[in-house]
Design a protein around this motif. Structure first.
Motif, PDB file in Angstrom:
ATOM      1  N   ALA A 180       0.838  -1.201   0.000  1.00  0.00           N
ATOM      2  CA  ALA A 180       0.000   0.000   0.000  1.00  0.00           C
ATOM      3  C   ALA A 180       0.868   1.244   0.000  1.00  0.00           C
ATOM      4  CB  ALA A 180      -0.911   0.008   1.222  1.00  0.00           C
ATOM      5  N   LEU A 181       0.299   2.332  -0.495  1.00  0.00           N
ATOM      6  CA  LEU A 181       0.975   3.618  -0.417  1.00  0.00           C
ATOM      7  C   LEU A 181       0.934   4.108   1.029  1.00  0.00           C
ATOM      8  CD1 LEU A 181      -0.435   5.445  -3.574  1.00  0.00           C
ATOM      9  CD2 LEU A 181       1.813   4.378  -3.302  1.00  0.00           C
ATOM     10  N   PRO A 182       1.948   4.841   1.459  1.00  0.00           N
ATOM     11  CA  PRO A 182       1.925   5.377   2.822  1.00  0.00           C
ATOM     12  C   PRO A 182       0.893   6.500   2.954  1.00  0.00           C
ATOM     13  CG  PRO A 182       3.821   6.220   1.637  1.00  0.00           C
ATOM     14  CD  PRO A 182       3.178   5.197   0.741  1.00  0.00           C
ATOM     15  N   ASP A 183       0.548   6.820   4.189  1.00  0.00           N
ATOM     16  CA  ASP A 183      -0.318   7.965   4.436  1.00  0.00           C
ATOM     17  C   ASP A 183       0.378   9.235   3.944  1.00  0.00           C
ATOM     18  OD1 ASP A 183      -2.148   6.299   5.646  1.00  0.00           O
ATOM     19  OD2 ASP A 183      -1.346   6.646   7.664  1.00  0.00           O
ATOM     20  N   ASP A 184      -0.416  10.212   3.529  1.00  0.00           N
ATOM     21  CA  ASP A 184       0.124  11.493   3.065  1.00  0.00           C
ATOM     22  C   ASP A 184       1.201  11.310   2.006  1.00  0.00           C
ATOM     23  OD1 ASP A 184      -1.504  13.093   4.743  1.00  0.00           O
ATOM     24  OD2 ASP A 184      -0.185  12.628   6.426  1.00  0.00           O
ATOM     25  N   CYS A 185       0.949  10.414   1.080  1.00  0.00           N
ATOM     26  CA  CYS A 185       1.914  10.131   0.019  1.00  0.00           C
ATOM     27  C   CYS A 185       1.816  11.196  -1.078  1.00  0.00           C
ATOM     28  CB  CYS A 185       1.644   8.752  -0.575  1.00  0.00           C
ATOM     29  SG  CYS A 185       2.901   8.224  -1.758  1.00  0.00           S
ATOM     30  N   ALA A 186       2.977  11.676  -1.524  1.00  0.00           N
ATOM     31  CA  ALA A 186       3.021  12.648  -2.616  1.00  0.00           C
ATOM     32  C   ALA A 186       3.640  12.068  -3.876  1.00  0.00           C
ATOM     33  CB  ALA A 186       3.812  13.886  -2.190  1.00  0.00           C
ATOM     34  N   GLY A 187       4.256  10.889  -3.764  1.00  0.00           N
ATOM     35  CA  GLY A 187       4.874  10.316  -4.949  1.00  0.00           C
ATOM     36  C   GLY A 187       5.506   8.967  -4.705  1.00  0.00           C
ATOM     37  N   VAL A 188       5.726   8.255  -5.808  1.00  0.00           N
ATOM     38  CA  VAL A 188       6.360   6.935  -5.800  1.00  0.00           C
ATOM     39  C   VAL A 188       7.527   6.972  -6.768  1.00  0.00           C
ATOM     40  CG1 VAL A 188       6.043   4.482  -6.283  1.00  0.00           C
ATOM     41  CG2 VAL A 188       4.168   5.802  -5.303  1.00  0.00           C
ATOM     42  N   ILE A 189       8.681   6.526  -6.322  1.00  0.00           N
ATOM     43  CA  ILE A 189       9.892   6.501  -7.143  1.00  0.00           C
ATOM     44  C   ILE A 189      10.328   5.051  -7.323  1.00  0.00           C
ATOM     45  CG2 ILE A 189      12.293   7.265  -7.366  1.00  0.00           C
ATOM     46  CD1 ILE A 189      10.274   9.583  -7.375  1.00  0.00           C
ATOM     47  N   LEU A 190      10.404   4.607  -8.571  1.00  0.00           N
ATOM     48  CA  LEU A 190      10.883   3.257  -8.872  1.00  0.00           C
ATOM     49  C   LEU A 190      12.370   3.356  -9.190  1.00  0.00           C
ATOM     50  CD1 LEU A 190       8.008   1.968 -11.204  1.00  0.00           C
ATOM     51  CD2 LEU A 190       8.066   2.182  -8.697  1.00  0.00           C
ATOM     52  N   VAL A 191      13.178   2.897  -8.257  1.00  0.00           N
ATOM     53  CA  VAL A 191      14.633   2.936  -8.430  1.00  0.00           C
ATOM     54  C   VAL A 191      15.037   1.758  -9.299  1.00  0.00           C
ATOM     55  CG1 VAL A 191      16.854   2.913  -7.231  1.00  0.00           C
ATOM     56  CG2 VAL A 191      14.863   4.035  -6.170  1.00  0.00           C
ATOM     57  N   GLY A 192      15.784   2.041 -10.346  1.00  0.00           N
ATOM     58  CA  GLY A 192      16.154   1.000 -11.300  1.00  0.00           C
ATOM     59  C   GLY A 192      17.025  -0.088 -10.698  1.00  0.00           C
ATOM     60  N   GLY A 193      17.308  -1.076 -11.507  1.00  0.00           N
ATOM     61  CA  GLY A 193      18.112  -2.210 -11.071  1.00  0.00           C
ATOM     62  C   GLY A 193      17.831  -3.413 -11.938  1.00  0.00           C
ATOM     63  N   MET A 194      18.234  -4.561 -11.458  1.00  0.00           N
ATOM     64  CA  MET A 194      18.234  -5.759 -12.279  1.00  0.00           C
ATOM     65  C   MET A 194      17.050  -6.699 -12.041  1.00  0.00           C
ATOM     66  SD  MET A 194      20.849  -4.780 -13.791  1.00  0.00           S
ATOM     67  CE  MET A 194      21.008  -6.127 -14.937  1.00  0.00           C
ATOM     68  N   SER A 195      16.059  -6.279 -11.245  1.00  0.00           N
ATOM     69  CA  SER A 195      14.973  -7.205 -10.891  1.00  0.00           C
ATOM     70  C   SER A 195      13.587  -6.740 -11.306  1.00  0.00           C
ATOM     71  CB  SER A 195      14.987  -7.457  -9.374  1.00  0.00           C
ATOM     72  OG  SER A 195      16.204  -8.055  -8.976  1.00  0.00           O
ATOM     73  N   TRP A 196      13.486  -5.710 -12.102  1.00  0.00           N
ATOM     74  CA  TRP A 196      12.172  -5.200 -12.477  1.00  0.00           C
ATOM     75  C   TRP A 196      11.420  -6.110 -13.441  1.00  0.00           C
ATOM     76  CZ3 TRP A 196       9.356  -1.968  -9.893  1.00  0.00           C
ATOM     77  CH2 TRP A 196       9.968  -1.088  -9.006  1.00  0.00           C
ATOM     78  N   ASN A 197      12.074  -7.124 -13.985  1.00  0.00           N
ATOM     79  CA  ASN A 197      11.372  -8.088 -14.843  1.00  0.00           C
ATOM     80  C   ASN A 197      11.109  -9.407 -14.110  1.00  0.00           C
ATOM     81  OD1 ASN A 197      14.029  -8.885 -14.724  1.00  0.00           O
ATOM     82  ND2 ASN A 197      14.243  -9.275 -16.916  1.00  0.00           N
ATOM     83  N   ARG A 198      11.261  -9.420 -12.807  1.00  0.00           N
ATOM     84  CA  ARG A 198      11.005 -10.621 -12.011  1.00  0.00           C
ATOM     85  C   ARG A 198       9.601 -10.573 -11.411  1.00  0.00           C
ATOM     86  NH1 ARG A 198      16.891 -11.076  -8.983  1.00  0.00           N
ATOM     87  NH2 ARG A 198      18.077 -11.448 -10.892  1.00  0.00           N
ATOM     88  N   PRO A 199       9.069 -11.720 -11.005  1.00  0.00           N
ATOM     89  CA  PRO A 199       7.690 -11.753 -10.492  1.00  0.00           C
ATOM     90  C   PRO A 199       7.425 -10.812  -9.326  1.00  0.00           C
ATOM     91  CG  PRO A 199       8.454 -13.975 -10.953  1.00  0.00           C
ATOM     92  CD  PRO A 199       9.644 -13.079 -11.134  1.00  0.00           C
ATOM     93  N   GLU A 200       8.393 -10.655  -8.415  1.00  0.00           N
ATOM     94  CA  GLU A 200       8.150  -9.799  -7.249  1.00  0.00           C
ATOM     95  C   GLU A 200       7.885  -8.342  -7.625  1.00  0.00           C
ATOM     96  OE1 GLU A 200      12.745 -10.437  -7.271  1.00  0.00           O
ATOM     97  OE2 GLU A 200      10.941 -11.559  -7.802  1.00  0.00           O
ATOM     98  N   ALA A 201       8.352  -7.939  -8.794  1.00  0.00           N
ATOM     99  CA  ALA A 201       8.112  -6.559  -9.234  1.00  0.00           C
ATOM    100  C   ALA A 201       6.631  -6.286  -9.452  1.00  0.00           C
ATOM    101  CB  ALA A 201       8.893  -6.274 -10.515  1.00  0.00           C
ATOM    102  N   GLN A 202       5.863  -7.308  -9.776  1.00  0.00           N
ATOM    103  CA  GLN A 202       4.449  -7.087 -10.072  1.00  0.00           C
ATOM    104  C   GLN A 202       3.653  -6.617  -8.862  1.00  0.00           C
ATOM    105  OE1 GLN A 202       2.983  -6.767 -13.009  1.00  0.00           O
ATOM    106  NE2 GLN A 202       5.073  -6.996 -13.771  1.00  0.00           N
ATOM    107  N   THR A 203       4.205  -6.777  -7.654  1.00  0.00           N
ATOM    108  CA  THR A 203       3.520  -6.236  -6.478  1.00  0.00           C
ATOM    109  C   THR A 203       3.482  -4.717  -6.510  1.00  0.00           C
ATOM    110  OG1 THR A 203       5.514  -6.121  -5.085  1.00  0.00           O
ATOM    111  CG2 THR A 203       4.287  -8.208  -5.084  1.00  0.00           C
TER     112      THR A 203
END
Length: 198
Positions: free
Chosen positions: A65-88
């Motif tokens: 879930a997004l945190p309370d009072d959220c203003a943005g989400v930053i996806l930091v790159g790396g080598m696992s964005w094509n793995r199943p856990e990324a879909q969360t």
């Protein structure tokens, strides 16, 4: 109360890709002024993740879930964005976009956005349009809106390639109104050029 910016880290994240943005948000664009945001770090299941450079991070939370009072989400790159856990992370991005919050994605974070159809209607960049096509397949139909630039901001979405860390930082700071445009540009110029021009 300061609003929160959620940085999403997966295992084998790119250490350097949040190295300028997070401190500028939390500590201030210029060192003599306080930051306007709090930073939180999330990873799937809330478990520790290890960076490409070997740094282990214990996240503040999981990616359910997004945190309370959220203003943005930053996806930091790396080598696992094509793995199943990324879909969360996809539901977080969908919610953030629906609420008009900032979504920033750099390197393979941008590839993840392409793979989930989030870039089809906006101007964007990434690690090459060919990579976005490869990751996105039929879900990526936005190639005509791809721009060969270090970072691109379109509305509340900022994308960048893996070598565009400073440009990504600048565009996210501007999108969030983290300081005056002049202060953000001065910070960018200092970090890009240093004390002396080569």
């Amino acid at each position: 109360m300061k609003k929160n910016i959620l940085f999403v880290l997966l295992d084998q994240f790119a250490d350097w890709e949040a190295a300028f943005l997070a401190p500028a948000l939390r500590g201030g664009v210029t060192p003599d002024l306080p930051g306007r945001f709090e930073t939180l770090f999330a990873a799937p299941d809330g478990q520790p993740v290890r960076s490409i450079g070997g740094m282990t991070v214990q996240p503040d939370r999981d990616t359910t879930a997004l945190p309370d009072d959220c203003a943005g989400v930053i996806l930091v790159g790396g080598m696992s964005w094509n793995r199943p856990e990324a879909q969360t992370v996809a539901p977080l991005v969908r919610e953030a976009l629906g609420r008009g919050l900032l979504v920033g994605a750099i390197c393979n974070g941008a590839s993840f956005l392409a793979a989930n159809g989030f870039l089809n209607e906006i101007r964007h960049t990434g690690n090459t349009v060919e990579m976005l096509r490869a990751w996105g397949g039929e879900r990526y139909t936005g190639a005509a809106r791809y721009e060969e630039r270090q970072a691109v901001r379109d509305g509340n979405v900022v994308t960048a390639n893996g070598s565009g860390t400073l440009e990504f930082t600048r565009e996210c700071l501007l999108a969030l109104g983290a300081d005056t445009p002049e202060a953000v540009e001065a910070s960018y110029a200092f970090n890009k050029q240093g004390l002396y021009r080569s």
